[in-house]
Design a protein around this motif. Structure first.
Motif, PDB file in Angstrom:
ATOM      1  N   ASN A   1       0.940  -1.188   0.190  1.00 29.13           N
ATOM      2  CA  ASN A   1      -0.157   0.076  -0.149  1.00 29.13           C
ATOM      3  C   ASN A   1       0.748   1.260   0.175  1.00 29.13           C
ATOM      4  O   ASN A   1       0.434   2.282   0.427  1.00 29.13           O
ATOM      5  N   LYS A   2       2.123   1.154  -0.842  1.00 27.94           N
ATOM      6  CA  LYS A   2       2.829   2.187  -0.622  1.00 27.94           C
ATOM      7  C   LYS A   2       2.877   2.601  -2.243  1.00 27.94           C
ATOM      8  O   LYS A   2       2.677   2.030  -3.019  1.00 27.94           O
ATOM      9  N   LEU A   3       3.114   4.028  -2.339  1.00 25.33           N
ATOM     10  CA  LEU A   3       3.026   4.420  -3.870  1.00 25.33           C
ATOM     11  C   LEU A   3       4.192   3.981  -4.610  1.00 25.33           C
ATOM     12  O   LEU A   3       5.165   3.977  -4.324  1.00 25.33           O
ATOM     13  N   ASP A   4       3.585   3.278  -5.927  1.00 21.11           N
ATOM     14  CA  ASP A   4       4.637   2.895  -6.871  1.00 21.11           C
ATOM     15  C   ASP A   4       5.270   4.013  -7.769  1.00 21.11           C
ATOM     16  O   ASP A   4       6.278   4.162  -7.966  1.00 21.11           O
TER      17      ASP A   4
ATOM     18  N   TYR B   1      -3.805   7.937 -25.955  1.00 18.71           N
ATOM     19  CA  TYR B   1      -3.979   9.137 -25.017  1.00 18.71           C
ATOM     20  C   TYR B   1      -2.934  10.071 -25.384  1.00 18.71           C
ATOM     21  O   TYR B   1      -1.780   9.573 -25.465  1.00 18.71           O
ATOM     22  N   ARG B   2      -3.284  11.387 -25.100  1.00 18.97           N
ATOM     23  CA  ARG B   2      -2.194  12.390 -25.485  1.00 18.97           C
ATOM     24  C   ARG B   2      -2.063  13.298 -24.075  1.00 18.97           C
ATOM     25  O   ARG B   2      -3.262  13.931 -23.495  1.00 18.97           O
ATOM     26  N   LEU B   3      -1.152  13.195 -23.396  1.00 16.60           N
ATOM     27  CA  LEU B   3      -0.921  13.585 -22.076  1.00 16.60           C
ATOM     28  C   LEU B   3      -0.024  15.127 -22.243  1.00 16.60           C
ATOM     29  O   LEU B   3       0.879  15.182 -23.054  1.00 16.60           O
ATOM     30  N   THR B   4      -0.590  16.220 -21.809  1.00 16.57           N
ATOM     31  CA  THR B   4       0.244  17.488 -21.848  1.00 16.57           C
ATOM     32  C   THR B   4       0.750  17.903 -20.695  1.00 16.57           C
ATOM     33  O   THR B   4       0.155  17.784 -19.641  1.00 16.57           O
ATOM     34  N   SER B   5       2.061  18.361 -20.462  1.00 17.96           N
ATOM     35  CA  SER B   5       2.857  18.694 -19.461  1.00 17.96           C
ATOM     36  C   SER B   5       2.861  17.421 -18.649  1.00 17.96           C
ATOM     37  O   SER B   5       2.503  17.410 -17.313  1.00 17.96           O
ATOM     38  N   TYR B   6       3.302  16.286 -19.192  1.00 20.03           N
ATOM     39  CA  TYR B   6       3.351  15.154 -18.406  1.00 20.03           C
ATOM     40  C   TYR B   6       4.676  15.048 -17.516  1.00 20.03           C
ATOM     41  O   TYR B   6       5.687  15.439 -17.730  1.00 20.03           O
ATOM     42  N   VAL B   7       4.172  14.470 -16.398  1.00 25.08           N
ATOM     43  CA  VAL B   7       5.200  14.173 -15.289  1.00 25.08           C
ATOM     44  C   VAL B   7       5.044  12.851 -14.578  1.00 25.08           C
ATOM     45  O   VAL B   7       3.847  12.470 -14.260  1.00 25.08           O
ATOM     46  N   LYS B   8       6.090  11.930 -14.580  1.00 20.82           N
ATOM     47  CA  LYS B   8       5.988  10.769 -13.700  1.00 20.82           C
ATOM     48  C   LYS B   8       6.949  10.759 -12.944  1.00 20.82           C
ATOM     49  O   LYS B   8       8.279  11.080 -13.035  1.00 20.82           O
TER      50      LYS B   8
ATOM     51  N   ILE C   1      12.441   9.254  -8.916  1.00 21.31           N
ATOM     52  CA  ILE C   1      12.916   9.274 -10.186  1.00 21.31           C
ATOM     53  C   ILE C   1      11.930  10.018 -10.875  1.00 21.31           C
ATOM     54  O   ILE C   1      10.612   9.716 -11.285  1.00 21.31           O
ATOM     55  N   LEU C   2      12.374  11.132 -11.239  1.00 18.87           N
ATOM     56  CA  LEU C   2      11.340  12.139 -12.181  1.00 18.87           C
ATOM     57  C   LEU C   2      11.551  12.126 -13.641  1.00 18.87           C
ATOM     58  O   LEU C   2      12.661  12.038 -14.074  1.00 18.87           O
ATOM     59  N   GLU C   3      10.362  11.979 -14.333  1.00 21.82           N
ATOM     60  CA  GLU C   3      10.496  11.898 -15.941  1.00 21.82           C
ATOM     61  C   GLU C   3       9.293  13.017 -16.358  1.00 21.82           C
ATOM     62  O   GLU C   3       8.274  13.089 -16.049  1.00 21.82           O
ATOM     63  N   SER C   4       9.918  13.948 -17.079  1.00 26.09           N
ATOM     64  CA  SER C   4       8.633  14.890 -17.478  1.00 26.09           C
ATOM     65  C   SER C   4       8.795  15.217 -19.252  1.00 26.09           C
ATOM     66  O   SER C   4      10.111  15.085 -19.613  1.00 26.09           O
ATOM     67  N   LYS C   5       7.696  15.260 -19.582  1.00 30.80           N
ATOM     68  CA  LYS C   5       7.931  15.587 -21.248  1.00 30.80           C
ATOM     69  C   LYS C   5       6.416  16.876 -21.354  1.00 30.80           C
ATOM     70  O   LYS C   5       5.753  16.750 -20.742  1.00 30.80           O
ATOM     71  N   ARG C   6       7.035  17.481 -22.487  1.00 23.40           N
ATOM     72  CA  ARG C   6       5.982  18.375 -22.904  1.00 23.40           C
ATOM     73  C   ARG C   6       4.544  17.889 -23.448  1.00 23.40           C
ATOM     74  O   ARG C   6       3.787  18.130 -22.979  1.00 23.40           O
ATOM     75  N   ARG C   7       4.932  16.552 -24.093  1.00 27.18           N
ATOM     76  CA  ARG C   7       3.702  16.035 -24.565  1.00 27.18           C
ATOM     77  C   ARG C   7       4.048  14.590 -24.617  1.00 27.18           C
ATOM     78  O   ARG C   7       5.117  14.293 -24.890  1.00 27.18           O
TER      79      ARG C   7
END
Length: 360
Positions: free
Chosen positions: A184-187, A204-211, A220-226
């Motif tokens: 029950n911890k965030l993956d 699906y198209r995600l705008t200002s995507y952050v994982k 670990i951060l991952e980001s994309k404009r689209r």
């Protein structure tokens, strides 16, 4: 084996009920057409869709009014029997009141079976066309679903959220996708300003995507404009139309309710209420038949008019109770099962009381 009296009463029962349907449903269509014709013209509804709408309207509205038509039909023809002293002659010949009631119960069984199959299999299909036309041409611009603060649990570990959803553009705002592990911890957590379903690409198209992926105590951060990607859920699963339960048949509705429970849908009581009302409808046919016979089998000074007035009053009270308890179940924590049981129990007791008085 049906006697001559059984066949006579049963024939009158079914014929009067059919007459009520043939008389009042066209009136309902004319009233609806007179009210909505302006919107149909303004929104340029095609003639073939209008004709199909009124076919679905006949099935949809007819099913809702089945119990009332049945109730008034029994009062109408039984009052005529009483006024012609036919009931007195039947009972004077040694037929008990319970035996006199038998053809009515046979008729109620036939109507209940028809109502059951219609509400479980035919009406759901008609409901699709009826509601789609209504929101496309008659309520254009009005939403047919919840569009704000939408939360869904996809399975035991995955959760999604959008702050608002535009079904016409298939666009969601402030999208969040969270997955939790067995402890029950965030993956990981995915967030985006917008999520849009691109039909031509089936993704699906995600705008200002952050994982944000959790690894131990760090992220670990991952980001994309689209980002164009795939998910296991459908865009319409974010918020089903408000009438979705009405469009499911007997087998589909059970599966749909199970899926919505798993997802943690906030309006689950609305779907469960639809299910219980369908199952209770045949029972309602018997209760209203007994009330109608008990009320109208006694010859009164006011004649048929008094019986019909009483019948209309009882019908409105029944609809009132049904709506009140249905609203409580949909908008509060009131049990949908009790919302269906209570009106039927109350009117069932009324039926027994009136039946005992009629026998005396």
């Amino acid at each position: 084996m049906l006697s001559i009296i059984d066949k006579y009463i049963l024939k009158r029962y079914l014929a009067t009920f059919a007459m009520m349907l043939l008389l009042f449903i066209p009136i309902g269509i004319m009233v609806n057409l007179a009210e909505q014709i302006g919107k149909m013209i303004d929104n340029e509804a095609p003639l073939n869709e209008i004709l199909m709408y009124y076919l679905n309207f006949t099935i949809y509205i007819g099913s809702l009014l089945f119990p009332i038509f049945l109730f008034l039909s029994v009062i109408f023809f039984t009052s005529k029997l009483a006024n012609n002293t036919e009931i007195v002659a039947i009972l004077s010949s040694g037929v008990s009141y319970g035996r006199f009631l038998r053809p009515y119960l046979i008729g109620a069984t036939i109507i209940a079976i028809i109502m059951f199959f219609m509400t479980m299999f035919i009406v759901p299909q008609a409901s699709i066309g009826f509601n789609e036309f209504k929101f496309k041409y008659l309520k254009r611009g009005k939403q047919d679903r919840i569009t704000n603060n939408i939360f869904n649990q996809l399975n035991e570990t995955d959760f999604i959220y959008v702050s608002s959803f535009d079904p016409a553009r298939q666009l969601g705002h402030n999208f969040t996708y969270e997955r939790f592990n067995e402890d029950n911890k965030l993956d990981f957590k995915i967030s985006a300003v917008n999520i849009r379903w691109v039909e031509k690409d089936s993704n699906y198209r995600l705008t200002s995507y952050v994982k944000r992926k959790m690894v131990g105590d760090s992220a670990i951060l991952e980001s994309k404009r689209r980002l164009d990607t795939l998910f296991t859920f459908k865009i319409d699963d974010l918020t089903p139309v408000s009438y979705v339960a009405e469009t499911k048949n007997l087998f589909e509705l059970d599966q749909f309710i199970a899926d919505q429970k798993r997802k943690g849908a906030s309006n689950i009581n609305t779907y469960i209420l639809v299910k219980y009302k369908r199952w209770a409808l045949p029972l309602t046919a018997f209760i209203l038949t007994i009330i109608a016979v008990a009320v109208s089998s006694v010859k009164r000074r006011g004649g048929m008019g008094v019986n019909l007035a009483f019948g209309i009053l009882v019908a409105f009270v029944f609809i009132f109770f049904d709506k009140v308890f249905g609203t409580l179940a949909e908008q509060s924590g009131f049990s949908p099962l009790l919302a269906v049981i209570i009106p039927n129990v109350l009117f069932g007791l009324l039926a027994l009381y009136l039946l005992q008085n009629a026998k005396r």
